[in-house]
Scaffold this motif. Structure first.
Motif, mmCIF file in Angstrom:
data_model
loop_
_atom_site.group_PDB
_atom_site.id
_atom_site.type_symbol
_atom_site.label_atom_id
_atom_site.label_comp_id
_atom_site.label_asym_id
_atom_site.label_seq_id
_atom_site.Cartn_x
_atom_site.Cartn_y
_atom_site.Cartn_z
ATOM 1 N N ALA A 25 1.755 2.152 -7.324
ATOM 2 C CA ALA A 25 0.911 0.643 -6.399
ATOM 3 C C ALA A 25 1.243 -0.207 -6.865
ATOM 4 C CB ALA A 25 -0.632 0.948 -6.592
ATOM 5 N N ILE A 26 1.935 -0.149 -8.320
ATOM 6 C CA ILE A 26 2.177 -1.269 -9.458
ATOM 7 C C ILE A 26 3.511 -1.887 -8.219
ATOM 8 C CG2 ILE A 26 3.276 -1.892 -11.604
ATOM 9 C CD1 ILE A 26 1.006 -0.740 -12.542
ATOM 10 N N ALA A 27 4.680 -1.055 -8.189
ATOM 11 C CA ALA A 27 5.602 -0.615 -7.780
ATOM 12 C C ALA A 27 5.247 -1.639 -6.470
ATOM 13 C CB ALA A 27 6.853 0.710 -7.644
ATOM 14 N N TYR A 28 4.549 -0.383 -5.345
ATOM 15 C CA TYR A 28 4.311 -1.673 -3.802
ATOM 16 C C TYR A 28 4.728 -3.202 -4.066
ATOM 17 C CZ TYR A 28 2.315 -2.107 0.503
ATOM 18 O OH TYR A 28 1.924 -2.342 2.026
ATOM 19 N N VAL A 29 2.806 -3.496 -5.286
ATOM 20 C CA VAL A 29 2.309 -4.478 -4.584
ATOM 21 C C VAL A 29 3.660 -5.369 -5.503
ATOM 22 C CG1 VAL A 29 1.061 -6.528 -5.861
ATOM 23 C CG2 VAL A 29 0.394 -3.945 -4.482
ATOM 24 N N THR A 30 5.057 -5.085 -6.429
ATOM 25 C CA THR A 30 5.807 -6.021 -6.497
ATOM 26 C C THR A 30 6.534 -6.075 -5.935
ATOM 27 O OG1 THR A 30 5.534 -5.263 -9.254
ATOM 28 C CG2 THR A 30 7.431 -6.117 -8.236
ATOM 29 N N GLU A 31 6.869 -5.409 -5.815
ATOM 30 C CA GLU A 31 7.926 -5.028 -3.830
ATOM 31 C C GLU A 31 6.840 -5.711 -2.673
ATOM 32 O OE1 GLU A 31 10.198 -2.397 -1.769
ATOM 33 O OE2 GLU A 31 10.193 -1.273 -2.525
ATOM 34 N N THR A 33 4.968 -8.190 -3.164
ATOM 35 C CA THR A 33 4.422 -10.285 -3.602
ATOM 36 C C THR A 33 6.215 -10.476 -3.932
ATOM 37 O OG1 THR A 33 3.236 -8.948 -5.002
ATOM 38 C CG2 THR A 33 4.450 -11.567 -5.680
ATOM 39 N N ARG A 34 6.959 -10.349 -3.850
ATOM 40 C CA ARG A 34 8.234 -10.443 -3.626
ATOM 41 C C ARG A 34 9.249 -11.409 -2.738
ATOM 42 N NH1 ARG A 34 11.283 -6.137 -5.631
ATOM 43 N NH2 ARG A 34 11.252 -6.287 -7.340
ATOM 44 N N HIS A 35 8.502 -10.145 -1.552
ATOM 45 C CA HIS A 35 8.929 -10.217 -0.221
ATOM 46 C C HIS A 35 7.919 -11.505 0.248
ATOM 47 C CE1 HIS A 35 8.167 -9.984 4.229
ATOM 48 N NE2 HIS A 35 9.861 -10.316 4.123
ATOM 49 N N GLU A 36 7.143 -11.781 -0.342
ATOM 50 C CA GLU A 36 6.096 -13.003 0.178
ATOM 51 C C GLU A 36 6.350 -13.741 -0.212
ATOM 52 O OE1 GLU A 36 2.736 -14.952 2.001
ATOM 53 O OE2 GLU A 36 3.693 -12.454 2.728
ATOM 54 N N LYS A 37 7.293 -14.277 -1.973
ATOM 55 C CA LYS A 37 7.788 -15.316 -2.556
ATOM 56 C C LYS A 37 8.766 -15.621 -1.639
ATOM 57 C CE LYS A 37 6.515 -14.853 -7.075
ATOM 58 N NZ LYS A 37 6.989 -14.566 -7.743
ATOM 59 N N GLU A 38 9.810 -14.587 -0.840
ATOM 60 C CA GLU A 38 10.923 -15.139 -0.483
ATOM 61 C C GLU A 38 10.377 -15.369 1.497
ATOM 62 O OE1 GLU A 38 12.757 -11.346 0.145
ATOM 63 O OE2 GLU A 38 13.077 -11.286 -1.351
ATOM 64 N N LEU A 39 9.441 -15.562 1.780
ATOM 65 C CA LEU A 39 8.464 -16.136 3.107
ATOM 66 C C LEU A 39 8.472 -17.413 3.315
ATOM 67 C CD1 LEU A 39 6.670 -13.245 4.716
ATOM 68 C CD2 LEU A 39 9.229 -14.029 4.922
ATOM 69 N N GLN A 40 7.538 -17.827 1.403
ATOM 70 C CA GLN A 40 6.841 -19.239 1.479
ATOM 71 C C GLN A 40 8.385 -19.591 1.130
ATOM 72 O OE1 GLN A 40 5.152 -18.335 -2.345
ATOM 73 N NE2 GLN A 40 3.421 -17.553 -1.305
ATOM 74 N N ARG A 55 6.406 -11.466 8.876
ATOM 75 C CA ARG A 55 6.000 -10.517 7.765
ATOM 76 C C ARG A 55 5.582 -10.038 8.294
ATOM 77 N NH1 ARG A 55 3.018 -14.580 6.929
ATOM 78 N NH2 ARG A 55 3.261 -15.635 5.008
ATOM 79 N N LYS A 56 5.100 -9.339 9.349
ATOM 80 C CA LYS A 56 4.578 -8.430 9.892
ATOM 81 C C LYS A 56 5.736 -6.980 10.344
ATOM 82 C CE LYS A 56 4.760 -8.172 14.477
ATOM 83 N NZ LYS A 56 4.290 -8.873 15.939
ATOM 84 N N ASN A 57 7.144 -7.030 9.829
ATOM 85 C CA ASN A 57 8.171 -5.807 10.525
ATOM 86 C C ASN A 57 8.352 -5.835 9.420
ATOM 87 O OD1 ASN A 57 8.105 -5.886 12.737
ATOM 88 N ND2 ASN A 57 9.290 -7.624 13.048
ATOM 89 N N TRP A 58 7.938 -6.777 7.708
ATOM 90 C CA TRP A 58 8.249 -6.152 6.905
ATOM 91 C C TRP A 58 8.168 -4.922 6.450
ATOM 92 C CZ3 TRP A 58 5.603 -4.674 1.792
ATOM 93 C CH2 TRP A 58 6.228 -4.154 1.492
ATOM 94 N N ARG A 59 9.211 -3.483 5.728
ATOM 95 C CA ARG A 59 9.159 -2.303 5.304
ATOM 96 C C ARG A 59 9.257 -2.639 4.189
ATOM 97 N NH1 ARG A 59 6.229 -3.209 9.085
ATOM 98 N NH2 ARG A 59 6.092 -1.734 10.780
ATOM 99 N N PRO A 60 9.155 -1.601 3.323
ATOM 100 C CA PRO A 60 8.996 -1.506 1.630
ATOM 101 C C PRO A 60 10.598 -0.886 1.399
ATOM 102 C CG PRO A 60 7.529 -0.114 1.804
ATOM 103 C CD PRO A 60 7.574 -0.973 3.055
ATOM 104 N N ILE A 61 11.425 -0.879 0.266
ATOM 105 C CA ILE A 61 12.644 -0.216 0.401
ATOM 106 C C ILE A 61 12.472 0.969 -0.050
ATOM 107 C CG2 ILE A 61 14.428 0.037 -0.950
ATOM 108 C CD1 ILE A 61 14.122 -2.894 -2.073
#
Length: 341
Positions: A25-31, A33-40, A55-61
């Motif tokens: 969960a920690i790793a998922y939230v980190t990923e 959050t990082r993507h959300e910052k990129e979108l900002q 944002r809708k099409n994002w998939r974690p690594i």
């Protein structure tokens, strides 16, 4: 009964699983959050519709769903196997055949019409070897009749004392409630499965991974919007899923009511099992058996062999601990094994 060790192993598997999911969960939230910052950072450079689509099409690594599924299967399998071990113990207890001599005694008492005292019932109860033995004894206990003195009027209207029988059941036979025991076992199983299948992290961080929104609902919303111009509702989780998520967290707590209730029932069952009498001395046949199994010519090797045998068979361990040649080595080895469990 070994149910306590099995239950400890169940809690160990649950705890380990929870720790692993929390780490994911920690790793998922980190990923995320990082993507959300990129979108900002895209604000002002790209259109809002493009950012929304990203944002809708994002998939974690990392494939979190697969990792969670793998660790769930591993720990859930062990936990349920341990629960099956407990069920086997329960089955053995409730299905233990009535000892023939005990049954004969109860039937003889019933046939002869003997009225046992409370103390006699207590002593007889100690000889019952399981649930069915106690059930048989209880049938005798509830039908007990006691002769008592009564005063009544005779044909000439004079009072006189007579001896009559009246019901006086003995309520001291302890019988575990079989329905309650198996219902409680099922409650534990339900709690275990809820913990493994519903847990999404402390703050439900992985809910979208473990309980993804139904694709059909998404597609329906899109069609409603495109064809009829209806503003689509935001996809949500169904009530059953939400309930499972919320309930899962408490199912990791060993003090959860489903667990404590079951353990109390199992403790009561265990208390009704007669304790086998412990041997206090070696018989000649015991000594012959030991000498047949172990060559005492070389003491050090003999002690090592005694330890192996004792670890493999509880009955043999008991008599080996009465043999002065092997007592210390066997007792020490068994104590160490118990401490390491």
């Amino acid at each position: 009964m070994k149910y306590k060790k099995s239950f400890e192993e169940i809690m160990k598997q649950l705890t380990t699983y929870k720790i692993e999911v929390d780490e994911l969960a920690i790793a998922y939230v980190t990923e995320k959050t990082r993507h959300e910052k990129e979108l900002q950072k895209m604000q002002g450079k790209y259109t809002e519709s493009y950012i929304s689509e990203e944002r809708k099409n994002w998939r974690p690594i990392k494939n979190y769903a697969e990792e969670i599924s793998t660790t769930r299967q591993k720990h859930q399998k062990v936990a349920l196997q341990q629960l099956n071990n407990i069920k086997s113990e329960m089955d053995n207890y409730f299905c233990t055949p009535v000892d023939s001599s005990f049954a004969s005694t109860v039937v003889a008492i019933k046939t002869l019409g003997l009225n046992l005292t409370n103390r006699e019932f207590d002593l007889l109860q100690e000889k019952s070897n399981g649930y069915l033995g106690r059930r048989l004894l209880n049938e005798l206990a509830v039908s007990r009749m006691i002769e008592v003195n009564k005063v009544k009027l005779n044909e000439t209207n004079n009072s006189e004392q007579v001896r009559i029988e009246e019901p006086k059941p003995f309520n001291g036979v302890s019988i575990p409630d079989i329905e309650q025991a198996y219902n409680s076992l099922q409650n534990v199983k339900n709690a275990i499965n809820t913990a493994f299948e519903g847990y999404c992290g402390e703050s439900y961080a992985l809910k979208d991974v473990i309980f993804p929104i139904d694709k059909v609902q998404k597609e329906t919303n899109v069609k409603l919007s495109e064809v009829y111009g209806i503003q689509p509702q935001k996809p949500t989780l169904d009530n059953l899923t939400i309930s499972k998520m919320a309930s899962s967290i408490k199912c990791f707590d060993k003090n959860y009511i489903a667990y404590t209730t079951f353990l109390n029932i199992m403790n009561e069952i265990s208390a009704t099992i007669p304790k086998p009498k412990k041997k206090t001395r070696l018989t000649d046949s015991d000594k012959k058996l030991i000498d047949t199994l172990i060559d005492s010519k070389y003491p050090v090797l003999a002690q090592g062999e005694a330890i192996k045998i004792a670890r493999a068979d509880n009955r043999l361990a008991e008599i080996l601990q009465l043999d002065s040649r092997y007592k210390t080595a066997v007792t020490t080895a068994l104590n160490e094994a118990n401490n390491n469990e």
